[in-house]
Design an enzyme around this catalytic site. Sequence first.
Site, PDB file in Angstrom:
ATOM      1  N   TYR A  74       3.673  -3.193  30.058  1.00 16.86           N
ATOM      2  CA  TYR A  74       4.894  -3.225  29.274  1.00 16.86           C
ATOM      3  C   TYR A  74       5.982  -4.064  29.930  1.00 16.86           C
ATOM      4  O   TYR A  74       7.075  -4.196  29.420  1.00 16.86           O
ATOM      5  CB  TYR A  74       5.375  -1.776  29.191  1.00 16.86           C
ATOM      6  CG  TYR A  74       6.268  -1.436  28.049  1.00 16.86           C
ATOM      7  CD1 TYR A  74       5.765  -0.777  26.929  1.00 16.86           C
ATOM      8  CD2 TYR A  74       7.625  -1.708  28.078  1.00 16.86           C
ATOM      9  CE1 TYR A  74       6.591  -0.419  25.895  1.00 16.86           C
ATOM     10  CE2 TYR A  74       8.447  -1.361  27.035  1.00 16.86           C
ATOM     11  CZ  TYR A  74       7.927  -0.711  25.944  1.00 16.86           C
ATOM     12  OH  TYR A  74       8.744  -0.349  24.916  1.00 16.86           O
ATOM     13  N   LYS A  89      -5.633   6.274  32.304  1.00 18.91           N
ATOM     14  CA  LYS A  89      -6.937   5.927  31.706  1.00 18.91           C
ATOM     15  C   LYS A  89      -7.769   5.355  32.861  1.00 18.91           C
ATOM     16  O   LYS A  89      -8.282   4.236  32.806  1.00 18.91           O
ATOM     17  CB  LYS A  89      -6.711   4.911  30.573  1.00 18.91           C
ATOM     18  CG  LYS A  89      -7.918   4.590  29.760  1.00 18.91           C
ATOM     19  CD  LYS A  89      -8.218   5.619  28.680  1.00 18.91           C
ATOM     20  CE  LYS A  89      -9.499   5.280  27.952  1.00 18.91           C
ATOM     21  NZ  LYS A  89      -9.935   6.326  27.017  1.00 18.91           N
ATOM     22  N   ASP A 110      -5.983   9.589  26.074  1.00 19.98           N
ATOM     23  CA  ASP A 110      -6.415   9.912  24.704  1.00 19.98           C
ATOM     24  C   ASP A 110      -6.559  11.422  24.530  1.00 19.98           C
ATOM     25  O   ASP A 110      -6.068  12.011  23.557  1.00 19.98           O
ATOM     26  CB  ASP A 110      -7.700   9.163  24.307  1.00 19.98           C
ATOM     27  CG  ASP A 110      -8.686   8.989  25.452  1.00 19.98           C
ATOM     28  OD1 ASP A 110      -8.376   9.420  26.580  1.00 19.98           O
ATOM     29  OD2 ASP A 110      -9.781   8.450  25.223  1.00 19.98           O
ATOM     30  N   ASP A 141       5.938   5.528  27.119  1.00 16.97           N
ATOM     31  CA  ASP A 141       6.687   5.120  25.933  1.00 16.97           C
ATOM     32  C   ASP A 141       6.091   5.783  24.696  1.00 16.97           C
ATOM     33  O   ASP A 141       6.803   6.375  23.872  1.00 16.97           O
ATOM     34  CB  ASP A 141       6.595   3.591  25.813  1.00 16.97           C
ATOM     35  CG  ASP A 141       7.475   3.048  24.705  1.00 16.97           C
ATOM     36  OD1 ASP A 141       8.547   3.630  24.473  1.00 16.97           O
ATOM     37  OD2 ASP A 141       7.087   2.054  24.072  1.00 16.97           O
TER      38      ASP A 141
END
Length: 358
Positions: free
Chosen positions: A124, A191, A224, A248
């Site tokens: 980001y 992740k 997830d 975010d």
Amino acid sequence: MPHNVTLIPGDGVGPEVTEATRRVIEATGADFRWDVVTVGVAAFEESGTPLPESVVESIRRNRVALKGPVTTPVGSGFRSVNVALRKALELYSCLRPCKVYAGAPVRFEDVDIVVVRENIEDLYSGIEFERGSTEVGGLIDYIAGTTGDHVLSDSGISIKAISDTRSRRIVSFAFDYARRHRRKKVTAVHKANIMKFSDGLFLAVAREVATDYPEIEFEDRIVDNMSMQLVQKPFQFDVVVCPNLYGDILSDLCAGLVGGLGLAPGANLSDDLAVFEATHGSAPKYTGMNKVNPMAMMLSGVLMLRHLGEEERADRLEGAIADVIAEGENVTYDLKPSAPETAAGTSQVADAVIERLG
Ligand code: NAD
């Protein structure tokens, strides 16, 4: 002595929610000297830059800012002022408390999660290369030469860099916050099963830092799975620490859990500077309509009052906002999903909060 604070009204609905917030904060009796500054499109048209150096200097001088949302042109035009400001001031920590207030339209009553988001690095951070550029060509050649992977020549490339230094700093911040606020658990989100060298590093550092805080439970979740768990059983989470992008996204998810973006405040913090702003953006379609909920911004104002040592005034303001939500009369459309035609406007919400303040 008044508090010197940089005030950035922003654009879109920013000026409306910022004005409502300024009014309720002043109604607590706290004394402020506001340094009102302009960023974004208006600043770009005036001075050729969306983030003038004078704005950065004002925040450095005052050490505290209250900021409305700022529009980022999509795809082209200047880069995000929000990202640039966080980088310029090294506002490395984004704190987003998501707490249910009685009367808010929610599925679960007992949600009280604090999302701590790393604010500077990760995918980001704005390090990007445009498709067709020489840099992309060079990167594609480098990747082919070092890994044997063939990135398509018509690709754009965004860089995800996660460092030991910044991971350590944000995870330590999350644990320190948990300790200071008597929170019981920190959950690190990642992740790492797929991105072993970036998220894997974040997780390894988080595990290491956790050993310095034996009284606080530590766990990790793959992003997830975390998203599903948050939707189904949000009450199992306390403090949640994330790299930038997941933070975010998950903080918007958590905003949804507590009644929507209209109730989600935030703070961007460095070791000595603090910029308080709502999680939501400039909601351009509602500009100038006196329609959106100013409470996310007001609750950011509550965080600011606490930061300034004005605990009693912060408690009173938070209490007044909570009363207005609980009464359910003078609230905006987002808090009246079944009767939006009876909703109050932005400025009426401020009037109602001021009335409760007495
Ligand atoms: P957004 O948060 O502005 O709005 C999404 C939707 O959420 C709105 O259409 C509205 O339905 C709802 N909403 C938002 N704020 C609300 C409020 N106070 N009360 C009631 N409902 C509210 O997100 P977006 O449309 O993705 O972004 C619009 C612009 O804002 C973009 O240019 C984006 O880059 C920018 N943005 C800025 C910031 C910031 O300044 N920190 C943060 C996020 C987005």
